[in-house]
Design a protein around this motif. Structure first.
Motif, mmCIF file in Angstrom:
data_model
loop_
_atom_site.group_PDB
_atom_site.id
_atom_site.type_symbol
_atom_site.label_atom_id
_atom_site.label_comp_id
_atom_site.label_asym_id
_atom_site.label_seq_id
_atom_site.Cartn_x
_atom_site.Cartn_y
_atom_site.Cartn_z
ATOM 1 N N UNK A 17 0.848 -1.200 0.000
ATOM 2 C CA UNK A 17 0.000 0.000 0.000
ATOM 3 C C UNK A 17 0.884 1.251 0.000
ATOM 4 N N UNK A 18 1.908 1.237 0.854
ATOM 5 C CA UNK A 18 2.783 2.412 0.964
ATOM 6 C C UNK A 18 3.492 2.685 -0.363
ATOM 7 N N UNK A 19 3.851 1.601 -1.048
ATOM 8 C CA UNK A 19 4.602 1.766 -2.303
ATOM 9 C C UNK A 19 3.708 1.893 -3.529
ATOM 10 N N UNK A 20 2.415 2.077 -3.298
ATOM 11 C CA UNK A 20 1.451 2.239 -4.400
ATOM 12 C C UNK A 20 1.391 1.011 -5.298
ATOM 13 N N UNK A 21 1.677 -0.159 -4.745
ATOM 14 C CA UNK A 21 1.474 -1.375 -5.545
ATOM 15 C C UNK A 21 0.027 -1.816 -5.402
ATOM 16 N N UNK A 22 -0.486 -2.476 -6.433
ATOM 17 C CA UNK A 22 -1.868 -2.949 -6.369
ATOM 18 C C UNK A 22 -1.959 -4.237 -5.547
ATOM 19 N N UNK A 23 -3.056 -4.358 -4.822
ATOM 20 C CA UNK A 23 -3.376 -5.618 -4.149
ATOM 21 C C UNK A 23 -4.177 -6.450 -5.146
ATOM 22 N N UNK A 24 -3.801 -7.702 -5.333
ATOM 23 C CA UNK A 24 -4.498 -8.557 -6.301
ATOM 24 C C UNK A 24 -5.302 -9.637 -5.558
#
Lengths: 318, 253
Positions: A17-24
């Protein structure tokens, strides 16, 4: 109770979340994150589907063949959006029939705006322009939402919504530049849909029940009040182009803030409609339930046919 | 207009009316279908038919040469001036009825439009060539529906059979030609619908027989659409459809 494993997973989730990655869908996620998403996404899907009704109310009475074709295509798009969003929500482990059940038993909500009636042809224009306009402001922001399938659905949906908004504005423009009675029709529709459109952004940030956590998890990316302001700022100049009177006498440019000021929303009406007492709440749900019940024999036949086919192919294989 | 142009105009308006009326009926399913997917699919078919109506009307008003528009044709004629074949105007009834009607007209249009795409009127040929592709696709959807509902449950089968009974009287009209249309056939513009009847009967009977459903040869029973003699349903449809143009005459929308 959180186990050591969960704690590790939580760290990994927070990092993403902090690194702006998507949760799949197959990633670990906190239960409350999942619940919050199911609530918001299914509500979004239901809004698309219930929203078919007020506009559908004018398909058979559209004034020209071109308008009729465009409106029908638009309502069909909304059904398509509902479908993507149901599918995206299903990746969280909730089935479409569970979501429909929740809608029909009033456990799930949909956008309150659709609890207002479409009384004239101009209302179709006002909905496309204002309601889809407000939805786009919200959805553009949601393109950056942290859940992958939701974000991708939003990217796709936004493209179609901007076309919808243009068709709505084009209807309003033709009316506003038309005969005095057409102009009056446009003014009246805008006056009625203005406030409910502002309400679409939800309560003030200070009163919003789900906002805090949704922002922390980056499900929501901008606050209700910020998005509402953005919508007002982009819409007021459009009202000027139409040459209509402002729907709110308090609308005034504020040089210092760099935004338009506007009057206070009638929050009593907002909560009344959300809590089921808007002009069309009963009608909308009843329509949905009736259509669903009327189609039950069809769905039953499809299930029965499939079973028979499976039995046949099993016999043939034996 | 000379006689030839007047026949052509009549022909184009008739085809446009068939399409506009069926499109209107199909659009009534929007938000009322048994699945969200069906709302989308039936709206899609409705859109194909509106497209057809517009192409035929646009050509018709050019042939007429009086400066009228497609909307004048759709919205400012009365029941008696509408000339659609009656099967298109019947109310949607239940899903079985809608799909049986669709199956019937899909089978018809696949043949008819194929032939019409050979018309020596290039404009008509082009419209038919586009439309026949749509109808082939529509048939790919209506056939499995008829199959599933015929073989699904007792109730779905009963509903299919009820729809067949109600519709069989309206099929014959698809194959009836009037003299002016025969003149257009002689000129190579139109298609003889009479000769399509036995092929249609065979196809439909064979398809239904696979689900052990008997369907009689289509007989001429109820007719009159091309002469403006309709069922009582059309007037109500037009009251709704034409409301805006009638209430606010002469405005642009």
């Amino acid at each position: 109770m959180q186990t050591v494993d969960d704690a590790e997973q939580q760290v990994e989730f927070d990092r993403k979340i902090a690194e702006e990655q998507k949760i799949e869908p197959t990633d670990w996620m906190p239960d409350d994150y999942r619940k919050n998403l199911v609530r918001q996404m299914s509500q979004h899907a239901h809004s698309e589907v219930i929203g078919m009704q007020p506009e559908g109310n004018w398909i058979t009475r559209a004034p020209t063949l071109r308008r009729k074709a465009v409106l029908l295509a638009k309502v069909q798009d909304e059904a398509g959006h509902g479908l993507y969003l149901y599918s995206a929500t299903e990746t969280l482990g909730t089935s479409r029939s569970e979501m429909i059940e929740a809608l029909q038993t009033r456990k799930a909500k949909y956008a309150s705006i659709f609890n207002y009636p479409t009384l004239t042809w101009a209302d179709v224009g006002a909905i496309g322009w204002l309601v889809d306009g407000a939805a786009i402001v919200n959805q553009i922001s949601l393109q950056r939402t942290s859940y992958g399938p939701y974000s991708r659905a939003m990217i796709r949906i936004c493209k179609e919504e901007s076309f919808h908004q243009r068709q709505g504005y084009e209807i309003m423009y033709s009316l506003a530049k038309g005969s005095p009675e057409q102009k009056q029709m446009a003014q009246d529709a805008m006056n009625r849909f203005w406030w409910p459109s502002l309400m679409m952004f939800g309560p003030h940030d200070s009163d919003s029940a789900h906002s805090g956590r949704s922002m922390k998890w980056k499900i929501k990316r901008q606050s209700n009040d910020d998005l509402r302001q953005k919508f007002i700022d982009q819409t007021v100049p459009q009202i000027e182009v139409l040459g209509l009177e402002m729907p709110d006498p308090e609308i005034k440019w504020n040089e210092e803030r760099g935004h338009y000021d506007s009057g206070e929303i009638d929050w009593e009406e907002f909560y009344q409609v959300i809590n089921g007492s808007g002009p069309c709440n009963h009608q909308r749900l009843k329509h949905h339930i009736n259509a669903h019940e009327k189609g039950e024999w069809v769905r039953e036949a499809v299930r029965a046919y499939r079973v028979k086919q499976q039995e046949k192919s099993a016999e043939n294989a034996a | 207009m000379n006689q030839q142009q007047s026949n052509l105009y009549r022909f184009l308006v008739g085809l446009g009316d068939d399409a506009v009326v069926l499109s209107h009926r199909l659009s009534e399913w929007c938000s009322n279908g048994p699945y969200l997917e069906e709302d989308i699919a039936l709206s899609n078919i409705a859109l194909d038919y509106i497209g057809r109506a517009r192409m035929f009307y646009q050509y018709a008003v050019e042939v007429e040469g009086k400066g009228r528009t497609e909307d004048d044709i759709a919205y400012l004629r009365t029941e008696r001036e509408y000339t659609n074949l009656l099967i298109h105007e019947l109310p949607i009834n239940d899903f079985a009825f809608t799909m049986v009607r669709q199956f019937f007209v899909d089978v018809f249009y696949c043949e008819y439009l194929e032939k019409l795409s050979q018309s020596n009127d290039e404009r008509i040929a082009a419209i038919a060539a586009k439309a026949v592709k749509e109808s082939r696709y529509h048939l790919k959807r209506s056939e499995p529906w008829i199959r599933q509902l015929s073989e699904g449950t007792d109730e779905s089968r009963r509903r299919i059979q009820a729809a067949l009974v109600e519709l069989e009287n309206f099929v014959g009209e698809l194959f009836i030609m009037s003299d002016w249309e025969k003149e257009l056939v002689a000129e190579g513009v139109a298609v003889d619908r009479e000769v399509l009847q036995s092929g249609w009967d065979k196809y439909v009977q064979a398809f239904l027989a696979q689900s052990e459903i008997n369907f009689p040869d289509s007989q001429l029973q109820i007719r009159g659409g091309r002469d403006g003699i309709h069922t009582e349903h059309l007037g109500h449809m037009l009251s709704e459809m034409q409301y805006m143009q009638r209430a606010y005459p002469g405005l642009q929308w």
